[in-house]
Write a protein that holds these residues in place. Structure first.
Motif, short mmCIF file in Angstrom:
data_model
loop_
_atom_site.label_atom_id
_atom_site.label_comp_id
_atom_site.label_asym_id
_atom_site.label_seq_id
_atom_site.Cartn_x
_atom_site.Cartn_y
_atom_site.Cartn_z
N THR A 167 0.88 -1.17 0.00
CA THR A 167 0.00 0.00 0.00
C THR A 167 0.91 1.22 0.00
O THR A 167 2.11 1.10 0.32
N LYS A 212 3.26 12.29 1.32
CA LYS A 212 2.12 13.20 1.39
C LYS A 212 2.63 14.58 1.76
O LYS A 212 3.76 14.72 2.25
N ASP A 224 -11.22 11.48 0.64
CA ASP A 224 -10.42 10.80 1.65
C ASP A 224 -8.94 11.17 1.54
O ASP A 224 -8.18 10.94 2.48
N SER A 225 -8.53 11.71 0.40
CA SER A 225 -7.11 12.06 0.25
C SER A 225 -6.77 13.39 0.91
O SER A 225 -5.60 13.73 1.06
N SER A 251 -9.68 17.49 -5.23
CA SER A 251 -9.47 16.07 -4.95
C SER A 251 -10.63 15.25 -5.50
O SER A 251 -11.79 15.53 -5.23
N GLU A 252 -10.31 14.23 -6.28
CA GLU A 252 -11.34 13.33 -6.79
C GLU A 252 -11.94 12.50 -5.67
O GLU A 252 -13.09 12.08 -5.73
N ASP A 253 -11.13 12.24 -4.67
CA ASP A 253 -11.58 11.43 -3.53
C ASP A 253 -11.31 12.23 -2.26
O ASP A 253 -10.17 12.48 -1.91
N TYR A 273 4.31 3.53 -7.12
CA TYR A 273 4.12 4.67 -6.21
C TYR A 273 5.20 5.72 -6.49
O TYR A 273 6.36 5.39 -6.70
N PRO A 314 -1.72 12.42 -2.18
CA PRO A 314 -2.10 12.13 -3.57
C PRO A 314 -2.15 10.63 -3.84
O PRO A 314 -1.38 9.85 -3.26
N GLN A 315 -3.06 10.26 -4.69
CA GLN A 315 -3.23 8.84 -5.01
C GLN A 315 -1.94 8.26 -5.56
O GLN A 315 -1.24 8.89 -6.36
N ASP A 316 -1.60 7.05 -5.12
CA ASP A 316 -0.42 6.31 -5.59
C ASP A 316 0.90 7.01 -5.26
O ASP A 316 1.90 6.81 -5.95
N SER A 317 0.91 7.82 -4.22
CA SER A 317 2.15 8.42 -3.76
C SER A 317 2.49 7.86 -2.39
O SER A 317 1.63 7.75 -1.52
#
Length: 320
Positions: A36, A159, A138-139, A134-136, A90, A153-156
């Motif tokens: 993850t 943060k 939760d980020s 943010s598309e989500d 990632y 950010p997604q897939d990073s």
């Protein structure tokens, strides 16, 4: 001698799918892994009396890129049937950047990875702006004390965290603006980098000062290096006169007039102004409470009866 048992290539546990890693030659565990952005998860499993895999332990390996952590993990023991594993995609966070030519009405734009913020954003506005990008949701995490806004950010595997500071004399009359940007490891919460917003805009400040008739680029660099931003340079023109005259041979009255004529004079009412960087060498001018405000600690302890009743006037802070 380990019993030859063929392990499956994947294993599902708590609605999470793990990939087969190999067998621990010392303990005999069949180990499975999962990546993850925050961590590498490893399951230690063995076969029960009915030849069904059971989970004996679960490890979470933090800090750094998950692939690198698993790679180090595999060197810690002997293995039977160790499998190859691919590096997940990632990425690291892009270095923050300041652009003065975009959103000029608010003093420019900050680029943080794929997110943008107006320069000197108020904390509450920054939280809403980041959430809207943010598309989500939760980020984006907002600490509602409020202390920071955090974006993963997604897939990073990293943060960023934007932190505010009060522009003005206090939180009631002033406002919290974005002042620093931290880059952290998502799993270990370790601080990897710190960026001051003023430092990101340093070249722009030098260019602005360079417009003045009395100023060349080398002098502008010296002033920004010492005073950090245009607001503190503006303060120094009226409130750090002796130092500027003795150190830089600057006519402060002329500097004050030229700052105003060029439209780059800044005080706490200027929307694109940052916080005042009061010089540490002037700490003795301030009460202990003001020292804590500007330096995060008391540098010059004072006897209570010697504290000025209003050190803002004595130190030239009234307009800044």
């Amino acid at each position: 001698m380990l019993e030859e048992v063929e392990a499956p290539t994947t294993f599902e546990h708590d609605n999470r799918e793990f990939q087969y890693l190999g067998q621990d030659a010392e303990q005999g565990y069949h180990q499975f892994y999962r990546f993850t952005p925050e961590q590498t998860e490893v399951l230690l499993t063995s076969y029960d009396s009915e030849d069904e895999l059971r989970v004996d332990d679960e490890l979470r390996i933090f800090q750094g890129h998950p692939y690198d952590r698993l790679n180090e993990f595999t060197y810690q023991r002997g293995w039977e049937d160790l499998q190859e594993f691919d590096r997940p995609g990632y990425h690291s966070i892009t270095e923050p950047e300041y652009r003065p030519d975009l959103n000029e009405g608010l003093g420019g734009t900050l680029f943080i990875d794929d997110y943008i913020l107006p320069f000197r954003s108020k904390f509450g506005d920054a939280a809403n702006i980041l959430k809207s990008q943010s598309e989500d949701d939760d980020s984006v995490f907002v600490d509602y004390r409020p202390d920071f806004v955090e974006v993963a950010p997604q897939d990073s595997w990293e943060k960023f965290r934007v932190l505010p500071k009060v522009r003005g004399h206090n939180e009631i009359t002033g406002s919290k603006i974005i002042d620093r940007i931290h880059v952290l490891d998502r799993g270990a919460e370790e601080l990897l980098e710190e960026h001051q917003v003023d430092e990101l805009a340093e070249d722009h400040f030098i260019e602005e000062l360079g417009q003045l008739e009395m100023m060349d680029e080398s002098m502008a660099e010296l002033l920004i290096d010492e005073y950090t931003n245009l607001r503190t340079v503006s303060w120094a023109a009226t409130s750090d006169v002796a130092h500027m005259e003795n150190t830089y041979d600057i006519d402060c009255h002329e500097l004050f007039e030229q700052l105003g004529e060029a439209g780059i004079y800044r005080n706490e009412q200027s929307p694109e102004a940052g916080v005042l960087h009061f010089p540490e060498r002037r700490a003795e001018d301030l009460s202990e409470s003001k020292q804590e405000k500007y330096f995060d600690e008391v540098l010059e302890p004072k006897d209570e009866e010697e504290n000025p009743e209003d050190d803002s006037k004595q130190s030239g802070l009234a307009d800044f």
